[in-house]
Design an enzyme around this catalytic site. Structure first.
Site, PDB file in Angstrom:
ATOM      1  CD  GLN A   1      16.190  49.215  54.485  1.00  0.00           C
ATOM      2  OE1 GLN A   1      15.056  48.927  54.427  1.00  0.00           O
ATOM      3  NE2 GLN A   1      16.405  50.622  54.178  1.00  0.00           N
TER       4      GLN A   1
ATOM      5  CB  SER B   1      11.800  44.282  58.402  1.00  0.00           C
ATOM      6  OG  SER B   1      11.082  45.335  57.849  1.00  0.00           O
ATOM      7  CG  LEU B   2      14.149  43.394  53.154  1.00  0.00           C
ATOM      8  CD1 LEU B   2      14.440  42.685  52.176  1.00  0.00           C
ATOM      9  CD2 LEU B   2      14.976  44.936  53.417  1.00  0.00           C
TER      10      LEU B   2
ATOM     11  CD  GLN C   1       6.758  43.369  57.146  1.00  0.00           C
ATOM     12  OE1 GLN C   1       6.829  44.428  56.148  1.00  0.00           O
ATOM     13  NE2 GLN C   1       7.280  42.137  56.808  1.00  0.00           N
TER      14      GLN C   1
ATOM     15  NE  ARG D   1       8.007  46.252  53.696  1.00  0.00           N
ATOM     16  CZ  ARG D   1       8.840  46.124  54.295  1.00  0.00           C
ATOM     17  NH1 ARG D   1      10.184  46.609  53.982  1.00  0.00           N
ATOM     18  NH2 ARG D   1       8.850  45.901  55.740  1.00  0.00           N
TER      19      ARG D   1
ATOM     20  CG  HIS E   1       8.544  47.907  61.184  1.00  0.00           C
ATOM     21  ND1 HIS E   1       7.497  47.132  60.362  1.00  0.00           N
ATOM     22  CD2 HIS E   1       9.799  47.626  60.516  1.00  0.00           C
ATOM     23  CE1 HIS E   1       8.293  46.393  59.379  1.00  0.00           C
ATOM     24  NE2 HIS E   1       9.385  47.019  59.852  1.00  0.00           N
TER      25      HIS E   1
END
Length: 313
Positions: free
Chosen positions: A10, A93-94, A251, A118, A202
């Site tokens: 992101q 991440s994503l 995660q 998500r 996170h």
């Protein structure tokens, strides 16, 4: 030359990303069509002609960035450069979902639906205004952990993204993150800045989202990836579908160990990193982690042509 394909997270989103790929390659266009169908809406219209504020909403940015990465991947494949040209894949991440999709562990449609869920779950986990994130520049991970420990005072604040040797992002309750920013400045940080994000990603505050994702992931088929995926949570390669599922759940609250992930790939012989999709943020991180690394960005048809020539050379 051993190569890794890496996929952005992101913050890389821009209006118009992937449009020229879709116009040049039918296989790339098909990715955006598949994502639109999976979500039951024209996300492609938002990506190409919408407002950046709407695209930046977590629930939109996450599937949109995956779609753009996969469009670039399909363009490479159309030119004869497939996943077999990579020794590893990894994503920030994503971007880990993009990496898994590129490696055949997830379908594009399942990845789109999972990332929509998500994004919604992460946004809903903490009321707007209660959480925050900040980038601390010029301090290493150990120093940031000490800053967070001092700043916590009973609240949640933790290292969320260990991006490179001089950039660690913290996440947690807003007051604790603000305290950490001030402590970091006194501890020698070159810069300590609050980030314009809508939720504290996170960290432990994301536990409700992790529980939602566990349920969503349980309903999806995950195949063994064609090449090992370097996990954010463990900074180590993973192939087993059940382990992948567990790590994707972990995660949500766990730190993105990007610096260690890149270092592990270098240790295993990777010399060249291809950032596939929007932006160039990961390429900059890779250079700061391992200066001798060769990096390449693949987000346009011209980038695809140059990459194909490099792979065949």
């Amino acid at each position: 030359m051993s190569r890794a394909f890496i996929f952005p997270g992101q913050g890389a989103q821009t209006i118009g990303m992937g449009r020229d790929l879709a116009e040049a390659y039918p296989a790339a266009r098909a990715v955006f069509d598949e994502v639109d169908e999976a979500l039951g809406e024209k996300l492609s219209a938002l990506i190409w002609d919408g407002e950046i504020e709407t695209l930046t909403l977590t629930q939109n940015a996450q599937p949109a960035l995956m779609a753009t990465s996969m469009a670039a991947m399909r363009a490479l494949e159309a030119e004869g450069v497939g996943i077999d040209k990579a020794a590893f894949v990894a994503g920030h991440s994503l971007g880990e979902y993009s990496a898994l999709t590129a490696a055949g562990a997830l379908t594009v449609a399942d990845a789109a639906r999972l990332l929509r869920k998500r994004g919604q779950a992460m946004q809903a986990a903490v009321p707007v205004g209660e959480g925050a994130m900040a980038a601390l520049l010029g301090l290493d991970l150990d120093a940031v952990r000490k800053v967070a420990e001092e700043a916590a005072q009973g609240d949640v604040v933790a290292a969320a993204n260990d991006n490179d040797p001089g950039q660690v992002v913290i996440s947690g309750q807003k007051a604790a993150v603000e305290r950490a920013v001030e402590i970091a400045k006194g501890a020698g940080a070159k810069r300590a800045v609050m980030l314009p994000v809508s939720a504290p990603f996170h960290c432990a505050l994301m536990q409700p989202a992790a529980e939602e994702m566990a349920a969503a992931l349980a309903e999806v088929t995950i195949q063994a990836p064609a090449v090992p995926v370097v996990s954010n949570v463990e900074a180590a390669p993973v192939n087993d579908p059940d382990r992948i599922r567990a790590l994707l759940e972990a995660q949500i609250c766990g730190a993105v160990r990007w610096r260690e992930s890149v270092a592990r790939m270098v240790e295993d012989g990777v010399e060249e990193f291809w950032e596939i999709g929007a932006g160039k943020a990961l390429s900059g991180m890779v250079r700061r982690i391992h200066r001798p690394a060769t990096v390449r960005n693949i987000g346009t048809p011209a980038d695809v042509t140059a990459a194909v020539e490099a792979a065949q050379g």
